[in-house]
Design an enzyme around this catalytic site. Structure first.
Site, PDB file in Angstrom:
ATOM      1  N   TYR A  75       0.854  -1.187   0.085  1.00 54.03           N
ATOM      2  CA  TYR A  75      -0.118  -0.169   0.056  1.00 54.03           C
ATOM      3  C   TYR A  75       0.847   1.314   0.046  1.00 54.03           C
ATOM      4  O   TYR A  75       2.049   1.284   0.724  1.00 54.03           O
ATOM      5  CB  TYR A  75      -1.088  -0.056   1.240  1.00 54.03           C
ATOM      6  CG  TYR A  75      -1.822  -1.134   1.413  1.00 54.03           C
ATOM      7  CD1 TYR A  75      -3.149  -1.355   0.813  1.00 54.03           C
ATOM      8  CD2 TYR A  75      -1.037  -2.315   2.059  1.00 54.03           C
ATOM      9  CE1 TYR A  75      -3.922  -2.507   1.339  1.00 54.03           C
ATOM     10  CE2 TYR A  75      -2.044  -3.532   2.131  1.00 54.03           C
ATOM     11  CZ  TYR A  75      -3.210  -3.428   1.621  1.00 54.03           C
ATOM     12  OH  TYR A  75      -4.031  -4.608   1.908  1.00 54.03           O
ATOM     13  N   GLU A 113      -4.010  -2.253  -8.909  1.00 56.21           N
ATOM     14  CA  GLU A 113      -5.084  -3.158  -8.850  1.00 56.21           C
ATOM     15  C   GLU A 113      -6.304  -2.424  -9.201  1.00 56.21           C
ATOM     16  O   GLU A 113      -6.554  -1.139  -8.648  1.00 56.21           O
ATOM     17  CB  GLU A 113      -5.451  -3.808  -7.233  1.00 56.21           C
ATOM     18  CG  GLU A 113      -6.411  -4.629  -7.180  1.00 56.21           C
ATOM     19  CD  GLU A 113      -6.443  -5.605  -5.939  1.00 56.21           C
ATOM     20  OE1 GLU A 113      -7.417  -5.768  -5.579  1.00 56.21           O
ATOM     21  OE2 GLU A 113      -5.373  -5.880  -5.361  1.00 56.21           O
ATOM     22  N   HIS A 130      -9.675  -1.152  -8.609  1.00 56.62           N
ATOM     23  CA  HIS A 130     -10.264  -1.392  -6.966  1.00 56.62           C
ATOM     24  C   HIS A 130     -11.239   0.165  -6.946  1.00 56.62           C
ATOM     25  O   HIS A 130     -11.050   0.940  -7.149  1.00 56.62           O
ATOM     26  CB  HIS A 130      -9.495  -1.233  -5.996  1.00 56.62           C
ATOM     27  CG  HIS A 130      -9.795  -1.853  -4.701  1.00 56.62           C
ATOM     28  ND1 HIS A 130     -10.269  -1.062  -3.849  1.00 56.62           N
ATOM     29  CD2 HIS A 130      -9.719  -2.866  -4.030  1.00 56.62           C
ATOM     30  CE1 HIS A 130     -10.782  -1.689  -2.742  1.00 56.62           C
ATOM     31  NE2 HIS A 130      -9.931  -2.834  -2.956  1.00 56.62           N
ATOM     32  N   GLU A 159      -8.960 -15.120  -3.876  1.00 53.71           N
ATOM     33  CA  GLU A 159      -8.939 -13.993  -2.883  1.00 53.71           C
ATOM     34  C   GLU A 159     -10.126 -14.271  -1.959  1.00 53.71           C
ATOM     35  O   GLU A 159     -10.963 -13.779  -2.412  1.00 53.71           O
ATOM     36  CB  GLU A 159      -8.885 -12.676  -3.540  1.00 53.71           C
ATOM     37  CG  GLU A 159      -8.524 -11.384  -2.422  1.00 53.71           C
ATOM     38  CD  GLU A 159      -8.451 -10.127  -3.093  1.00 53.71           C
ATOM     39  OE1 GLU A 159      -7.537  -9.202  -2.653  1.00 53.71           O
ATOM     40  OE2 GLU A 159      -9.163  -9.733  -4.116  1.00 53.71           O
TER      41      GLU A 159
END
Length: 278
Positions: free
Chosen positions: A69, A139, A141, A252
């Protein structure tokens, strides 16, 4: 096609990393995606972790990616410092893929100057990792600048660096009205990893909000298997199985009982046959 599990699935389970390796080996899963906090913890225990990595090598299991992150609101110097730390993790765990999110808010309504600044930061981040032979995977998202098919393609086209790739999370683009097969073809030049998860209906999509996922008391209502949910995965998985690159299908799972869930999902995916378009 390679299949990986995500260590974030075990965030609330009492399992050690050696147990996860053993589980992957027994079930024919040849990749492990390390959650960033897990990577940091294992890195702090070098001697024991080196032994575990050797165990993985003997089992032909790879660390496929580290899911990290970065806060794009931070000054670029702070971001670069964090990236250098992540490079150390990447080299230690033998992976050349780092997953991050692009931006801290949705792309709709973003001011042009905010987009330009974020793109310039991303260019510098990708350039740093590229010099180490490491790919940066953004990603798809919600509440990021890569929350739609259009904004994700725009990002890739503006950065123009072969080391910028996409971690395609089908569910999050499906939430915007893009079906898996369309996402697969539209983003194909940039895809380097896939995240697969499913829900019973779109009204349950809030179950994947980060605060709910991270909380041990969060709801798991609506989470379901890949074959039984609202997203029809079979066709796109069969297309992916026909793809001969080194991308991984990352299962996931954020719900309860990850052990049994992953066993069943691996069996289902493995039973599918590649789909060849003529």
């Amino acid at each position: 096609m390679n299949i990986s599990l995500c260590t974030i699935s075990f965030r609330h389970e009492l399992l050690c990393f050696s147990d996860i390796i053993r589980f992957a080996e027994l079930n024919g899963i040849n990749g492990i995606e390390l959650w960033g906090v897990h990577a940091k913890n294992l890195y702090s225990k070098l001697e024991s972790t080196i032994k575990l990595l050797k165990q993985m090598g003997k089992c032909n299991i790879n660390i496929t990616m580290i899911s990290e992150y970065l806060d794009f609101n931070e000054n670029i110097d702070i971001l670069i410092s964090k990236c250098k730390e992540i490079v150390n993790y990447s080299k230690f765990f033998g992976t050349n893929k780092i997953r991050i999110f692009f931006g801290n808010s949705q792309s709709e309504g973003i001011k042009q100057i905010e987009w330009i600044n974020a793109i310039e930061k991303l260019k510098k981040i990708v350039e740093l990792f590229s010099k180490k032979g490491i790919y940066v995977l953004i990603e798809t998202h919600p509440n990021t600048y890569a929350d739609t098919l259009i904004s994700t393609k725009r990002m890739c086209e503006e950065v123009q660096n072969e080391y910028l790739k996409v971690n395609l999370d089908y569910l999050h683009l499906w939430e915007t009205g893009v079906f898996p097969v369309e996402a697969y073809y539209q983003l194909q030049p940039w895809i380097a990893n896939y995240h697969l998860k499913n829900i019973l209906a779109i009204e349950y999509s809030n179950v994947f909000e980060p605060a709910n996922i991270y909380s041990p008391n969060g709801t798991r209502l609506g989470m379901t298997s890949l074959r039984n949910g609202a997203i029809q995965y079979e066709e796109v998985i069969r297309l992916m199985l026909n793809n001969e690159n080194n991308s991984y299908i990352g299962i996931e799972w954020f719900g309860d009982d990850p052990i049994n869930y992953l066993i069943e999902e691996k069996k289902w995916i493995s039973a599918l046959k590649p789909l060849v378009r003529v």
